[in-house]
Design an enzyme around this catalytic site. Structure first.
Site, mmCIF file in Angstrom:
data_model
loop_
_atom_site.group_PDB
_atom_site.id
_atom_site.type_symbol
_atom_site.label_atom_id
_atom_site.label_comp_id
_atom_site.label_asym_id
_atom_site.label_seq_id
_atom_site.Cartn_x
_atom_site.Cartn_y
_atom_site.Cartn_z
ATOM 1 N N ILE A 101 38.977 43.007 39.624
ATOM 2 C CA ILE A 101 39.432 41.798 40.320
ATOM 3 C C ILE A 101 40.845 41.979 40.891
ATOM 4 C CG2 ILE A 101 40.525 40.546 38.396
ATOM 5 C CD1 ILE A 101 38.870 38.071 39.330
ATOM 6 N N ASN A 137 42.117 52.571 28.735
ATOM 7 C CA ASN A 137 43.273 52.119 27.965
ATOM 8 C C ASN A 137 42.813 51.715 26.570
ATOM 9 O OD1 ASN A 137 44.982 52.401 30.229
ATOM 10 N ND2 ASN A 137 44.345 50.390 30.990
ATOM 11 N N GLY A 192 47.929 49.840 26.854
ATOM 12 C CA GLY A 192 47.838 48.964 28.020
ATOM 13 C C GLY A 192 46.523 48.220 28.146
ATOM 14 N N GLN A 193 45.733 48.175 27.070
ATOM 15 C CA GLN A 193 44.452 47.467 27.128
ATOM 16 C C GLN A 193 44.674 45.959 27.110
ATOM 17 O OE1 GLN A 193 41.690 48.672 24.050
ATOM 18 N NE2 GLN A 193 40.006 47.435 24.886
ATOM 19 N N HIS A 247 36.029 49.837 28.562
ATOM 20 C CA HIS A 247 35.674 49.985 29.971
ATOM 21 C C HIS A 247 36.403 51.191 30.522
ATOM 22 C CE1 HIS A 247 39.054 47.231 29.407
ATOM 23 N NE2 HIS A 247 39.584 47.771 30.493
ATOM 24 N N HIS A 273 38.100 52.634 33.849
ATOM 25 C CA HIS A 273 38.575 52.376 35.214
ATOM 26 C C HIS A 273 38.265 53.604 36.059
ATOM 27 C CE1 HIS A 273 41.477 48.987 34.306
ATOM 28 N NE2 HIS A 273 41.395 49.515 33.092
HETATM 29 P P1 AMP Z 1 42.596 46.903 30.784
HETATM 30 O O1 AMP Z 1 43.970 46.375 31.062
HETATM 31 O O2 AMP Z 1 42.491 48.388 30.751
HETATM 32 O O3 AMP Z 1 41.981 46.228 29.571
HETATM 33 O O4 AMP Z 1 41.735 46.511 32.054
HETATM 34 C C1 AMP Z 1 41.183 45.252 32.254
HETATM 35 C C2 AMP Z 1 40.870 45.174 33.713
HETATM 36 O O5 AMP Z 1 39.963 44.097 33.913
HETATM 37 C C3 AMP Z 1 42.089 44.892 34.616
HETATM 38 O O6 AMP Z 1 42.241 45.938 35.558
HETATM 39 C C4 AMP Z 1 41.748 43.549 35.273
HETATM 40 O O7 AMP Z 1 42.193 43.460 36.599
HETATM 41 C C5 AMP Z 1 40.228 43.521 35.170
HETATM 42 N N1 AMP Z 1 39.637 42.198 35.184
HETATM 43 C C6 AMP Z 1 40.035 41.116 34.480
HETATM 44 N N2 AMP Z 1 39.231 40.069 34.747
HETATM 45 C C7 AMP Z 1 38.291 40.522 35.613
HETATM 46 C C8 AMP Z 1 37.178 39.907 36.273
HETATM 47 N N3 AMP Z 1 36.856 38.627 36.073
HETATM 48 N N4 AMP Z 1 36.439 40.668 37.116
HETATM 49 C C9 AMP Z 1 36.757 41.970 37.323
HETATM 50 N N5 AMP Z 1 37.792 42.583 36.735
HETATM 51 C C10 AMP Z 1 38.557 41.881 35.894
#
Ligand code: AMP
Length: 112
Positions: A30, A85, A91-92, A98, A100
């Protein structure tokens, strides 16, 4: 309680979905940090990389292979980066593992 990503998997929250099979869902981030930035998420809600077990080894490989295949399909054949992360210091922010996948711009090292 369901994680944000479980809600996306269950279609309770919308997302721009790229790919789905019985084990993973992939969708665009997002808040993209590169022209291509998507996430590969297992349907199984593992909290962090530290919570993976021996039983999850095939799943972990499937996440990585899916990341590679979709990166190539989305035009990242010249190069891309994968990031997972782990926990606060890593940085999670979403506690449902997930991967990236970022591409179509020059990446730098060391990361921030
Ligand atoms: P992390 O910080 O590694 O846990 O990554 C979480 C990721 O989820 C971040 O890059 C956010 O931008 C992404 N994110 C959060 N909410 C959503 C959403 N509703 N749809 C898609 N990505 C999202």
């Amino acid at each position: 309680m369901d994680t944000l990503f479980t809600k996306i998997i269950n279609r309770e929250i919308p997302a721009k979905i790229i790919y789905e099979d019985d084990q993973v869902l992939a969708f665009h981030d997002i808040a993209p940090q590169a022209p291509v930035h998507f996430l590969v998420v297992p349907k199984k809600p593992v909290r962090t990389l530290n919570d993976l077990t021996e039983d999850d080894k095939a799943l972990a490989g499937h996440i990585l292979f899916t990341a590679q295949r979709l990166a190539l399909e989305l035009g990242c054949e010249e190069g891309f980066r994968v990031v997972m992360n782990c926990n606060e210091l890593g940085g999670q922010t979403v506690y449902h593992i997930h991967m990236h996948v970022l591409g179509q711009r020059q990446m730098h090292w060391p990361p921030g």
